[in-house]
Design an enzyme around this catalytic site. Sequence first.
Site, PDB file in Angstrom:
ATOM      1  N   GLY A 214     -34.648 -29.741 -31.131  1.00  0.00           N
ATOM      2  CA  GLY A 214     -34.039 -30.356 -29.962  1.00  0.00           C
ATOM      3  C   GLY A 214     -34.941 -30.517 -28.763  1.00  0.00           C
ATOM      4  O   GLY A 214     -34.459 -30.474 -27.620  1.00  0.00           O
TER       5      GLY A 214
ATOM      6  N   ILE B 297     -39.247 -13.476 -33.175  1.00  0.00           N
ATOM      7  CA  ILE B 297     -39.522 -12.370 -34.089  1.00  0.00           C
ATOM      8  C   ILE B 297     -41.023 -12.237 -34.316  1.00  0.00           C
ATOM      9  O   ILE B 297     -41.502 -11.174 -34.672  1.00  0.00           O
ATOM     10  CB  ILE B 297     -38.775 -12.534 -35.431  1.00  0.00           C
ATOM     11  CG1 ILE B 297     -39.248 -13.773 -36.200  1.00  0.00           C
ATOM     12  CG2 ILE B 297     -37.272 -12.548 -35.229  1.00  0.00           C
ATOM     13  CD1 ILE B 297     -38.685 -13.868 -37.603  1.00  0.00           C
ATOM     14  N   ASP B 298     -41.779 -13.323 -34.076  1.00  0.00           N
ATOM     15  CA  ASP B 298     -43.229 -13.291 -34.303  1.00  0.00           C
ATOM     16  C   ASP B 298     -43.981 -12.478 -33.251  1.00  0.00           C
ATOM     17  O   ASP B 298     -45.143 -12.128 -33.461  1.00  0.00           O
ATOM     18  CB  ASP B 298     -43.806 -14.712 -34.307  1.00  0.00           C
ATOM     19  CG  ASP B 298     -43.440 -15.473 -35.569  1.00  0.00           C
ATOM     20  OD1 ASP B 298     -43.052 -14.832 -36.563  1.00  0.00           O
ATOM     21  OD2 ASP B 298     -43.531 -16.713 -35.566  1.00  0.00           O
TER      22      ASP B 298
END
Length: 365
Positions: free
Chosen positions: A80, A143-144
């Site tokens: 998006g 999360i990285d």
Amino acid sequence: MPSGSKVRRIGVLTGGGDCPGLNAVIRGVTKPAQDYGMTVFGIQDGFEGLVEGKAKVLTNQDVSGILSVGGTILGSSNKGDPFHWPVERNGKVVIEDRSADVIKNCEAWNLDAIIAIGGDGTMHICNKLCQLGMKMIGVPKTIDNDLEATDVTFGHDSAVYIVTEALDRLHTTASSHHRVIVVEVMGRYAGWIALHGGLAGGADIILIPEIPFSWEKVYNKIHKRELMGKRFSLVCVAEGAKPQGGNLVMKGTDNKRTDPVQLGGIGKVVADRIEENTGRETRVTVLGHLQRGGSPTPYDRLLSTKFGFFAIELAAAKKFGRMVALKGTEIKNVKLEAAIVNQKLVKPDNQTVHAAKAVGISFGD
């Protein structure tokens, strides 16, 4: 927003991939905001909602009981980007700039500011919208754990927990059947999940994007373990890992996304090569979206709640163009433009890498 006026109407959105802790941030924003006399608009499906005009007022009742719930009650999207909006015309995908629609919808909702929860991509979009005059505040989620401006991003601890638990379970079956088991985890360009999860889960070999590996050294580690009487091995490999002189393993491309590269498959490549060159029976497990789902860990619940609250404090103080960040044990704030200068990658001389090597883990280097 006229100078001197109070912030009355706040938008909040969750951009990019989902992860545990998003709902805790939404709760951490919504409840304190009402104490400040603010109305919170939940923008649906990330930046898609800003472009398409999808939002709803959030109340205490809406955020009650969501602290421990994974995902996001607002929905999210990693396709998006208002500045890279895909539209299909005559059977072809055309990219358009829809940032003008974002401004129009924010004016229609009379929003004084927007709190955007997301990772590197979301922060880049926030910075671009700031340059167009919008009042943006960022909350770092990925999360990285690859945003350099904050010590930790929420969601990372939960992902590492999943990897650790998976390795714990695979350890017993690998040992029982005398197999090599390869576990592929997320981590496109940053290997923090593989590093932390692999170390905590007792992996014997960790392969990450920042340290290109030698096939021979991977095979040698497995042979060395056998000479020591250990007839099994666990390999934790990040999806962005690659051999020395080799390329990333891709499963496809998606031009609708700002970053079209879709990684995946390195786990099978590693497993096949190990079996072929060592003679050891090898299996592969791809954790995939398990790392994104489920309930957040207590650490992520605490961090998310504090991030949400401090984002509202920034809004109340009209400190826009900023991102909340964990520095040591305290929540601080940094300029959005500074937050996106560098991606936080694992350095080969990182202290955790040294600790892993000290207990016998190989990085194939």
